[in-house]
Design an enzyme around this catalytic site. Structure first.
Site, mmCIF file in Angstrom:
data_model
loop_
_atom_site.group_PDB
_atom_site.id
_atom_site.type_symbol
_atom_site.label_atom_id
_atom_site.label_comp_id
_atom_site.label_asym_id
_atom_site.label_seq_id
_atom_site.Cartn_x
_atom_site.Cartn_y
_atom_site.Cartn_z
ATOM 1 N N PRO A 1 0.846 -1.213 0.000
ATOM 2 C CA PRO A 1 0.000 0.000 0.000
ATOM 3 C C PRO A 1 0.875 1.255 0.000
ATOM 4 O O PRO A 1 1.747 1.414 0.841
ATOM 5 C CB PRO A 1 -0.788 -0.107 1.318
ATOM 6 C CG PRO A 1 -0.619 -1.506 1.783
ATOM 7 C CD PRO A 1 0.688 -1.990 1.224
ATOM 8 N N GLU A 2 0.674 2.111 -1.003
ATOM 9 C CA GLU A 2 1.395 3.373 -1.086
ATOM 10 C C GLU A 2 0.493 4.484 -0.556
ATOM 11 O O GLU A 2 -0.667 4.241 -0.208
ATOM 12 C CB GLU A 2 1.797 3.648 -2.537
ATOM 13 C CG GLU A 2 2.808 2.647 -3.096
ATOM 14 C CD GLU A 2 4.210 2.855 -2.524
ATOM 15 O OE1 GLU A 2 4.425 3.877 -1.846
ATOM 16 O OE2 GLU A 2 5.071 2.001 -2.764
#
Ligand SMILES: [Zn+2]
Length: 270
Positions: A2-3
């Site tokens: 997850p960015e």
């Protein structure tokens, strides 16, 4: 992994289900995340109302009356709302049972995430040294120009340094450098002020676009799983080494910079 856009999409997805709700109980099935979940989390958080659902870099901050739950999704973590009492499957390590009858469920197969308690989250050792938010007012091309003077490191790892600006992961650094026409291998200290101003604009644009994309999947936070904010067909450089440049038709090159794969166009990026 997850960015920042996926974390912001998560924040927007869970916020309406949490604000003003009271936590009735915290069920921890496995404490062994990157750092152990505190033993006393249930007694600290139970009975408290959630007043804020915020984000700093890739940390989610669930602000309750007497403290804040800091959540990091690590490599593979996710949060979603389920019906309270829904039996947990493998890797579903934590439930926050809410007075709405729902539960905020944390899932993390690789367990590199974190769930910590703090009375002053912005002063927490994990957060205190972070650079500005890329979509906030404290980030601009002038900051990149000023911090890069005299630096011989490549510009790509420079903009991925969390002390310079947070949340510019590999995909967003690659795409922003392509859009700004800057060779990712170029020494950070050799990029002009005008080109950094362009680069800062492109960093904001690619992140804002990814957040907007993630926003179309908000409904999935109830019952389903989040989706990445970027779709493969929208990428110009990331993951496209050896393929044709969409702008000029040259073959895109791939090098390693700071241990990360970096794709660029030798004709469009200087
Ligand atoms: Zn090109």
């Amino acid at each position: 992994m997850p960015e920042l856009p996926e974390v912001e999409t998560t924040r927007r997805g869970i916020e309406p289900h949490l604000l003003g709700r009271r936590v009735e109980r915290v069920i921890v099935r496995d404490r062994r995340l990157r750092w152990p979940i505190p033993d006393d989390l249930d007694s600290r958080l139970s009975g408290q109302r959630i007043e804020r659902v915020e984000r700093r870099a890739k940390y989610l901050l669930l602000g309750a009356e007497a403290g804040t739950l800091i959540v990091h999704l690590g490599m593979s973590g996710s949060l979603r709302l389920v019906e309270g009492g829904l039996p947990a499957r493998k890797h579903e390590h934590v439930d926050l049972l809410l007075d709405s009858g729902q539960a905020l469920r944390y899932t993390d197969p690789r367990r590199f995430g974190a769930m910590l308690w703090s009375g002053d989250p912005l002063a927490h050792p994990l957060l205190v040294s972070l650079g500005p938010e890329p979509l906030g007012e404290d980030f601009d091309g002038e900051r990149l120009y000023r911090l890069s003077r005299g630096r011989s490191m490549a510009v790509k790892p420079f903009i991925m340094d969390n002390a310079v600006v947070v949340g510019v992961g590999n995909i967003y650094a690659t795409e922003a450098l392509f859009a700004a026409g800057i060779d990712p291998r170029r020494a950070a200290g050799s990029v002009s002020r005008a080109r950094y101003q362009r680069l800062a604009e492109e960093i904001r644009r690619v992140l804002a676009h990814a957040i907007e994309r993630g926003g179309t999947t908000l409904r999935d936070f109830v019952g389903g799983d989040g989706q990445p904010g970027y779709f493969q067909q929208e990428l110009f450089a990331y993951g496209r080494g050896g393929e044709f440049c969409k702008t000029c038709g040259s073959t895109l090159r791939e090098v390693r910079l700071g241990q990360r794969a970096s794709v660029y166009c030798g004709r469009c990026q200087r």
